[in-house]
Design a protein around this motif. Structure first.
Motif, mmCIF file in Angstrom:
data_model
loop_
_atom_site.group_PDB
_atom_site.id
_atom_site.type_symbol
_atom_site.label_atom_id
_atom_site.label_comp_id
_atom_site.label_asym_id
_atom_site.label_seq_id
_atom_site.Cartn_x
_atom_site.Cartn_y
_atom_site.Cartn_z
ATOM 1 N N UNK A 126 128.023 21.614 6.478
ATOM 2 C CA UNK A 126 126.830 22.424 6.694
ATOM 3 C C UNK A 126 125.572 21.611 6.413
ATOM 4 N N UNK A 127 125.600 20.834 5.342
ATOM 5 C CA UNK A 127 124.448 19.994 5.000
ATOM 6 C C UNK A 127 124.244 18.937 6.079
ATOM 7 N N UNK A 128 125.335 18.350 6.553
ATOM 8 C CA UNK A 128 125.226 17.348 7.626
ATOM 9 C C UNK A 128 124.607 17.968 8.874
ATOM 10 N N UNK A 129 125.043 19.170 9.229
ATOM 11 C CA UNK A 129 124.500 19.848 10.408
ATOM 12 C C UNK A 129 122.999 20.110 10.243
ATOM 13 N N UNK A 130 122.595 20.547 9.047
ATOM 14 C CA UNK A 130 121.168 20.784 8.789
ATOM 15 C C UNK A 130 120.367 19.481 8.846
ATOM 16 N N UNK A 131 120.924 18.418 8.275
ATOM 17 C CA UNK A 131 120.233 17.123 8.325
ATOM 18 C C UNK A 131 120.139 16.614 9.759
ATOM 19 N N UNK A 132 121.194 16.823 10.548
ATOM 20 C CA UNK A 132 121.159 16.430 11.959
ATOM 21 C C UNK A 132 120.080 17.204 12.706
ATOM 22 N N UNK A 133 119.964 18.492 12.384
ATOM 23 C CA UNK A 133 118.939 19.325 13.009
ATOM 24 C C UNK A 133 117.542 18.821 12.642
ATOM 25 N N UNK A 134 117.341 18.479 11.372
ATOM 26 C CA UNK A 134 116.039 17.963 10.933
ATOM 27 C C UNK A 134 115.748 16.613 11.576
ATOM 28 N N UNK A 171 113.004 26.193 11.673
ATOM 29 C CA UNK A 171 114.229 25.558 12.155
ATOM 30 C C UNK A 171 115.490 26.242 11.623
ATOM 31 N N UNK A 172 115.337 27.119 10.653
ATOM 32 C CA UNK A 172 116.499 27.791 10.075
ATOM 33 C C UNK A 172 117.282 26.914 9.119
ATOM 34 N N UNK A 173 116.613 25.948 8.532
ATOM 35 C CA UNK A 173 117.259 25.066 7.556
ATOM 36 C C UNK A 173 116.978 25.633 6.171
ATOM 37 N N UNK A 174 118.049 25.973 5.459
ATOM 38 C CA UNK A 174 117.884 26.598 4.146
ATOM 39 C C UNK A 174 118.896 26.009 3.169
ATOM 40 N N UNK A 175 119.006 26.630 2.018
ATOM 41 C CA UNK A 175 120.006 26.246 1.035
ATOM 42 C C UNK A 175 119.795 24.860 0.455
ATOM 43 N N UNK A 176 120.899 24.170 0.241
ATOM 44 C CA UNK A 176 120.877 22.858 -0.399
ATOM 45 C C UNK A 176 120.006 21.881 0.383
ATOM 46 N N UNK A 177 120.133 21.886 1.693
ATOM 47 C CA UNK A 177 119.400 20.916 2.514
ATOM 48 C C UNK A 177 117.897 21.131 2.389
ATOM 49 N N UNK A 178 117.460 22.373 2.488
ATOM 50 C CA UNK A 178 116.029 22.674 2.368
ATOM 51 C C UNK A 178 115.521 22.288 0.978
#
Length: 186
Positions: free
Chosen positions: A31-39, A74-81
């Motif tokens: 999930x974190x990888x997906x969020x980082x990829x999105x960012x 972007x809908x990036x939340x949680x640990x990644x945000x």
């Protein structure tokens, strides 16, 4: 273990390792990888976001407010945000691209994958991406994660970099070879 890997060294490596260990402990590595990829995709698409990330001119609070707005949209939340906000608060947001690259390397190592950097002239379909993964897996014997970059200047074909090996099958390179051969013949 990660400190021995030269691809995850320095400031970006330390941040990536901390994020990876936290994500692994909470079982949200993908999930974190997906969020980082999105960012990372947002970063590559937006000159304004690149400027926000790289420029030391922005005050920390202004940078933090702008980043929060981008993450919310972007809908990036949680640990990644939270992690990206910590980078901002520590005035290390300029290193986010290196942190993302290092995080990807840690995830690949964790999963027993290898990563290939692919440069193409235009975006590949899912079918072509899958075929490329299969072909690279047959060469390496490992699952291969693809880092795809679109660069229209290569005209056509693709450039594959896998570890220390590189295969340049771009049309630009082939045309340059022909040009040089014609100069030598003439």
């Amino acid at each position: 273990m990660a400190a021995e890997d030269t691809s995850v060294s320095g400031v970006s490596g330390r941040y990536a390792t901390a994020l990876f260990e936290l994500a692994r402990d909470q079982k949200v590595v993908d999930e974190v990888k997906a969020d980082l990829d999105k960012f990372d995709a947002l970063l590559n698409e937006s000159a304004d976001l690149k400027r926000l990330v790289r420029s030391p001119v922005f005050a920390a609070d202004a940078q933090s407010r702008a980043l929060s707005a981008v993450l919310d949209k972007a809908g990036i939340a949680g640990i990644t945000a939270n992690f990206l906000k910590v980078l901002t608060a520590n005035r290390r947001l300029f290193a986010v691209a290196d942190v993302i690259r290092a995080y990807r390397a840690l995830v690949a190592k964790f999963k027993g994958e290898t990563t290939a950097d692919i440069t193409v002239a235009e975006a590949l379909s899912d079918k072509n991406l899958d075929a490329l993964k299969v072909a690279l897996k047959s060469v390496t014997g490992k699952d291969v994660a693809l880092n795809v970059k679109v660069d229209p200047s290569i005209i056509g074909g693709l450039v594959v970099k896998l570890g220390s090996r590189m295969v340049d099958g771009s049309l630009r390179t082939k045309l340059n070879s022909i040009k040089h051969a014609m100069k030598e013949a003439g």
